[in-house]
Design a protein around this motif. Structure first.
Motif, short mmCIF file in Angstrom:
data_model
loop_
_atom_site.label_atom_id
_atom_site.label_comp_id
_atom_site.label_asym_id
_atom_site.label_seq_id
_atom_site.Cartn_x
_atom_site.Cartn_y
_atom_site.Cartn_z
N ILE A 37 4.28 -8.06 40.45
CA ILE A 37 4.60 -9.15 41.39
C ILE A 37 5.88 -8.80 42.16
CG2 ILE A 37 5.50 -11.53 41.48
CD1 ILE A 37 3.39 -12.22 39.30
N GLU A 38 6.89 -8.32 41.45
CA GLU A 38 8.15 -7.99 42.15
C GLU A 38 7.92 -6.88 43.18
OE1 GLU A 38 11.23 -7.29 39.21
OE2 GLU A 38 11.83 -9.39 39.37
N GLN A 39 7.12 -5.89 42.81
CA GLN A 39 6.86 -4.80 43.76
C GLN A 39 6.16 -5.35 45.01
OE1 GLN A 39 3.64 -3.52 44.57
NE2 GLN A 39 4.24 -1.63 45.63
N HIS A 40 5.16 -6.23 44.81
CA HIS A 40 4.44 -6.79 45.95
C HIS A 40 5.36 -7.61 46.85
CE1 HIS A 40 -0.14 -6.73 45.21
NE2 HIS A 40 0.42 -5.58 44.93
N VAL A 41 6.14 -8.48 46.20
CA VAL A 41 7.01 -9.36 46.97
C VAL A 41 7.99 -8.52 47.80
CG1 VAL A 41 8.92 -11.02 46.73
CG2 VAL A 41 6.80 -11.35 45.43
N GLU A 42 8.54 -7.49 47.18
CA GLU A 42 9.53 -6.67 47.89
C GLU A 42 8.86 -5.87 49.01
OE1 GLU A 42 11.65 -4.84 44.61
OE2 GLU A 42 12.18 -6.84 43.89
N TRP A 43 7.66 -5.38 48.75
CA TRP A 43 6.93 -4.64 49.80
C TRP A 43 6.67 -5.57 50.99
CZ3 TRP A 43 2.89 -4.38 53.06
CH2 TRP A 43 2.52 -3.12 53.56
N ILE A 44 6.22 -6.77 50.70
CA ILE A 44 5.89 -7.72 51.78
C ILE A 44 7.16 -8.11 52.55
CG2 ILE A 44 5.04 -10.07 52.28
CD1 ILE A 44 3.16 -9.69 49.77
N SER A 45 8.24 -8.40 51.82
CA SER A 45 9.43 -8.84 52.57
C SER A 45 10.03 -7.68 53.34
CB SER A 45 10.44 -9.56 51.68
OG SER A 45 10.92 -8.71 50.70
N ASP A 46 9.98 -6.46 52.80
CA ASP A 46 10.47 -5.31 53.57
C ASP A 46 9.62 -5.12 54.83
OD1 ASP A 46 12.29 -4.94 51.60
OD2 ASP A 46 11.39 -3.14 50.73
N CYS A 47 8.32 -5.33 54.69
CA CYS A 47 7.42 -5.17 55.83
C CYS A 47 7.76 -6.20 56.92
CB CYS A 47 5.98 -5.34 55.34
SG CYS A 47 4.78 -5.44 56.64
N ILE A 48 7.96 -7.44 56.50
CA ILE A 48 8.29 -8.48 57.48
C ILE A 48 9.64 -8.19 58.14
CG2 ILE A 48 8.81 -10.96 57.74
CD1 ILE A 48 6.63 -11.52 55.67
N GLN A 49 10.57 -7.70 57.34
CA GLN A 49 11.89 -7.36 57.89
C GLN A 49 11.76 -6.26 58.94
OE1 GLN A 49 14.78 -6.09 54.94
NE2 GLN A 49 16.31 -7.29 56.04
N SER A 50 10.94 -5.26 58.63
CA SER A 50 10.74 -4.17 59.57
C SER A 50 10.07 -4.68 60.86
CB SER A 50 9.90 -3.08 58.88
OG SER A 50 9.14 -2.37 59.78
N MET A 51 9.13 -5.63 60.70
CA MET A 51 8.49 -6.20 61.89
C MET A 51 9.50 -6.93 62.77
SD MET A 51 4.99 -7.73 60.27
CE MET A 51 4.44 -8.52 61.78
N LYS A 52 10.38 -7.68 62.10
CA LYS A 52 11.39 -8.43 62.86
C LYS A 52 12.27 -7.46 63.63
CE LYS A 52 10.44 -12.66 61.69
NZ LYS A 52 9.91 -13.54 62.71
N LYS A 53 12.68 -6.38 62.94
CA LYS A 53 13.57 -5.39 63.55
C LYS A 53 12.89 -4.74 64.77
CE LYS A 53 15.74 -1.18 62.22
NZ LYS A 53 15.19 -0.14 61.40
N ASN A 54 11.60 -4.49 64.63
CA ASN A 54 10.88 -3.79 65.69
C ASN A 54 10.18 -4.74 66.68
OD1 ASN A 54 11.46 -1.09 64.79
ND2 ASN A 54 10.15 -1.56 63.04
N GLU A 55 10.50 -6.00 66.53
CA GLU A 55 9.93 -7.03 67.42
C GLU A 55 8.41 -7.00 67.45
OE1 GLU A 55 11.95 -6.85 71.14
OE2 GLU A 55 13.87 -7.35 70.23
N GLN A 56 7.83 -6.82 66.26
CA GLN A 56 6.37 -6.86 66.16
C GLN A 56 5.95 -8.26 65.71
OE1 GLN A 56 6.74 -3.70 63.46
NE2 GLN A 56 5.76 -2.17 64.78
N VAL A 57 4.87 -8.72 66.28
CA VAL A 57 4.47 -10.11 65.99
C VAL A 57 3.43 -10.18 64.88
CG1 VAL A 57 3.42 -12.18 67.00
CG2 VAL A 57 5.04 -10.84 68.32
N CYS A 58 2.49 -9.23 64.92
CA CYS A 58 1.39 -9.28 63.94
C CYS A 58 1.20 -7.95 63.24
CB CYS A 58 0.07 -9.61 64.64
SG CYS A 58 -0.06 -11.32 65.11
#
Ligand code: NAP
Length: 543
Positions: free
Chosen positions: A450-471
């Motif tokens: 669960i921790e690995q998944h949560v961290e992977w998902i939040s890192d992914c969302i963070q990267s999207m925010k940084k790169n201005e990706q919407v979806c």
């Protein structure tokens, strides 16, 4: 609730992220998104308290089968040092107290909405947002939707003729009444001998006037050997936590056992028995995951473990006819999720316990006064269904989830669940699943994955925010390759050789597909990291 924005015209609560569920997964996801990423996040939880599995499963004898000191969060060193587990395998109330403590300690409650079941979640292709409707009629929308609904949360009450006419009380273990059930002086029938039934049996037997166990498939079980933690043991655990987590994350199933590569077939029969005996005395999952490396991949190796357990059943159960009925014979050890018990087989030596094989004499109906099998009627005051769950997909599919082009998840998964890495589903942008089908989930010590998944998902969302990706959306080929890979891995194991809930075989009409990823945590984690290193290979982003 913190940081609310309401679109007053539509009466829709606008959020950055919506998390479904407030168990181990949902609470950590909420914490990461809110506290690390600063997203306006809300978790919706059906229960009137946090804890997920540990909120619902209050049946007698409920306790964790992973040892407490690594069946917990590792994300906070302070939390690890502060929290004191009373014993190796604490009972459900202690785990629920721990999860409540986490909710308070990290101030999560203000963003968890209890007693709110999500009814539908539709992706709006114009706004690129998920729109959800709760059963209370509330609406909310968010860019990201994350499921933390758990793998085992939709109770399976078998459709047995006549249940509605039963004059006594009946319960499913996964929806146990908060006030408990008084078994004293009662004739109790328990249906089901999976991990739950095996935990509940000794506790109910100790209280009831008589307990009749209706067994469809005889099961293997290994003693837990629970024991209280002394202050010295507590100190030792806390001093070694870094090593514990390192080992857990690099272990096949997320357990901090020293890795073994030895084959059960390399040893003489006497040597092997001595090894099994040592681990049997130690107790717990180590019997499967820490004894020999080939138990789940080689039938001959598996037979050595199965024979050892059968020998223990024969030795323990005094009545030979009952011992025969209890003897597992139609599946390899471990191919059904292996239970861990406290005096399960010993309980059959009690005068107030009897065993009915419903393979030999099937249940025909439930009558007003009890259970009628082909050969006999059993008068009962209480029936306990320990009959498991519509696992891994049941809870998600109860929600009307629609992705692109109005495609429903139920239609997409009609022939079995399809995901990429157990994290995303093609056609459902910005929708993530924690411990989804196709991830190691139930084949692991859950908090680690669960921790690995949560961290992977939040890192992914963070990267999207940084790169201005919407979806972000898994692509169809990557998803299809992953499903094939999950099946190929499962085919290399003995998991296929049992009618288990891993395969959906416990639910009539459910597609028979092996749902969890059986390749082990290190391989899975590496794959997830590689995907990121390759610029989220297999996912597509839109700006
Ligand atoms: P389960 O493993 O699915 O076992 C259900 C039992 O009910 C089986 O014996 C099954 O027989 C029987 N059954 C199902 N439908 C039936 C029917 N129509 N008629 C008669 N018998 C029927 O469910 P569970 O024991 O609740 O465990 C589910 C999972 O929850 C576990 O595998 C585990 O992952 C988790 N769990 C964890 C813990 C823990 O860690 N503390 C404790 C308990 C459970 P067949 O075998 O013939 O299908």
């Amino acid at each position: 609730m913190s940081g609310q924005r309401k679109n007053s015209k539509e009466n829709v609560l606008e959020l950055d992220a919506i998390v479904i569920g407030a168990g181990f997964s949902g609470m950590y996801m909420l914490k990461r998104l809110r506290d690390e990423l600063g997203l306006n996040t809300r978790a919706y939880e059906a229960g009137n308290g946090v804890g997920g599995t540990w909120y619902w499963n209050r049946y007698p004898g409920a306790r964790c089968d992973s040892e407490s000191f690594y069946y917990c969060y590792s994300f906070s060193k302070e939390l690890l040092q502060e929290w004191e587990w009373s014993s190796k395998y604490p009972e459900q109330p202690e785990i629920l107290t721990y999860l409540n403590h986490v909710a308070d300690r990290f101030d999560l409650r203000k963003d968890i909405q209890l007693e709110t079941r999500v009814k539908s979640a539709h992706f709006n292709e114009k706004t690129h947002r998920w729109e959800i409707l709760t059963e209370n009629g509330e609406r909310a929308s968010a860019q990201f939707l994350i499921s933390g609904v758990g793998c085992l949360s939709t109770a399976n009450v078998p459709a047995i003729k006549g249940l509605e006419n039963f004059k006594g009380d009946w319960y499913h273990t996964g929806k146990w009444p908060h006030e408990g059930v008084d078994f004293s002086g009662k004739r109790v029938g328990l249906i089901g001998t999976g991990s739950t039934g095996i935990q509940a049996t000794p506790v109910i037997a100790a209280e009831a006037d008589h307990l009749t166990i209706f067994q469809r498939t005889p099961n293997f079980s290994v003693p837990a050997r629970n024991e209280p933690f002394t202050p010295t043991k507590q100190k030792e655990i806390k001093a070694n936590y870094d090593e514990v987590w390192e080992k857990a994350r690099s272990g096949h199933g997320g357990f901090p056992y020293s890795p073994t590569t030895r084959s059960a077939l390399e040893f003489s029969s006497n040597e092997r028995t001595a090894i099994y005996e040592d681990i049997w005395q130690e107790g717990g999952f180590k019997f499967l995951w820490g004894s020999f490396a080939d138990i789940m991949v080689n039938k001959e190796a598996n037979n050595t473990a199965a024979d050892f357990i059968r020998g223990k059943i024969r030795e323990t159960v005094q009545d030979p006819v009952t011992a025969d009925k209890l003897m597992p014979h139609d599946h390899p050890y471990g191919a059904k999720r292996p239970p861990i018990d406290t005096n399960y087989f010993e309980t059959f030596n009690r005068d107030n316990v009897s065993l009915v094989s419903i393979k030999e004499s099937p249940i025909e109906e439930i009558t007003p006064s009890g259970v009628l099998t082909k050969d006999e009627e059993y008068d009962l005051d209480i029936i306990v269904f320990a009959t498991g769950f519509d696992a891994m997909t049941g809870t998600l599919l109860k929600i009307d989830i629609q992705g692109r082009d109005g495609e429903s998840l139920a239609d997409k998964w009609e022939a079995g669940p399809k995901t990429y890495l157990g994290l995303q589903v093609a056609g459902f942008p910005n929708f993530f699943t924690i411990s989804g089908p196709g991830s190691p989930s139930v084949l692991s010590n859950m908090p680690v994955t669960i921790e690995q998944h949560v961290e992977w998902i939040s890192d992914c969302i963070q990267s999207m925010k940084k790169n201005e990706q919407v979806c972000i959306e898994a692509n169809v080929e990557a998803e299809s390759d992953w499903v094939t890979h999950v099946n190929q891995i499962a085919e290399m194991t003995l998991f296929w050789e049992a009618n288990s809930w891993y395969l959906g075989a416990n639910i009539p009409g459910k597609a028979r597909i092996f749902m969890p990823y059986a390749g082990g945590l290190p391989t899975y984690f590496e794959r997830c990291e590689d995907v990121v290193k390759q610029g989220y290979a297999g996912f597509e982003f839109s700006a």
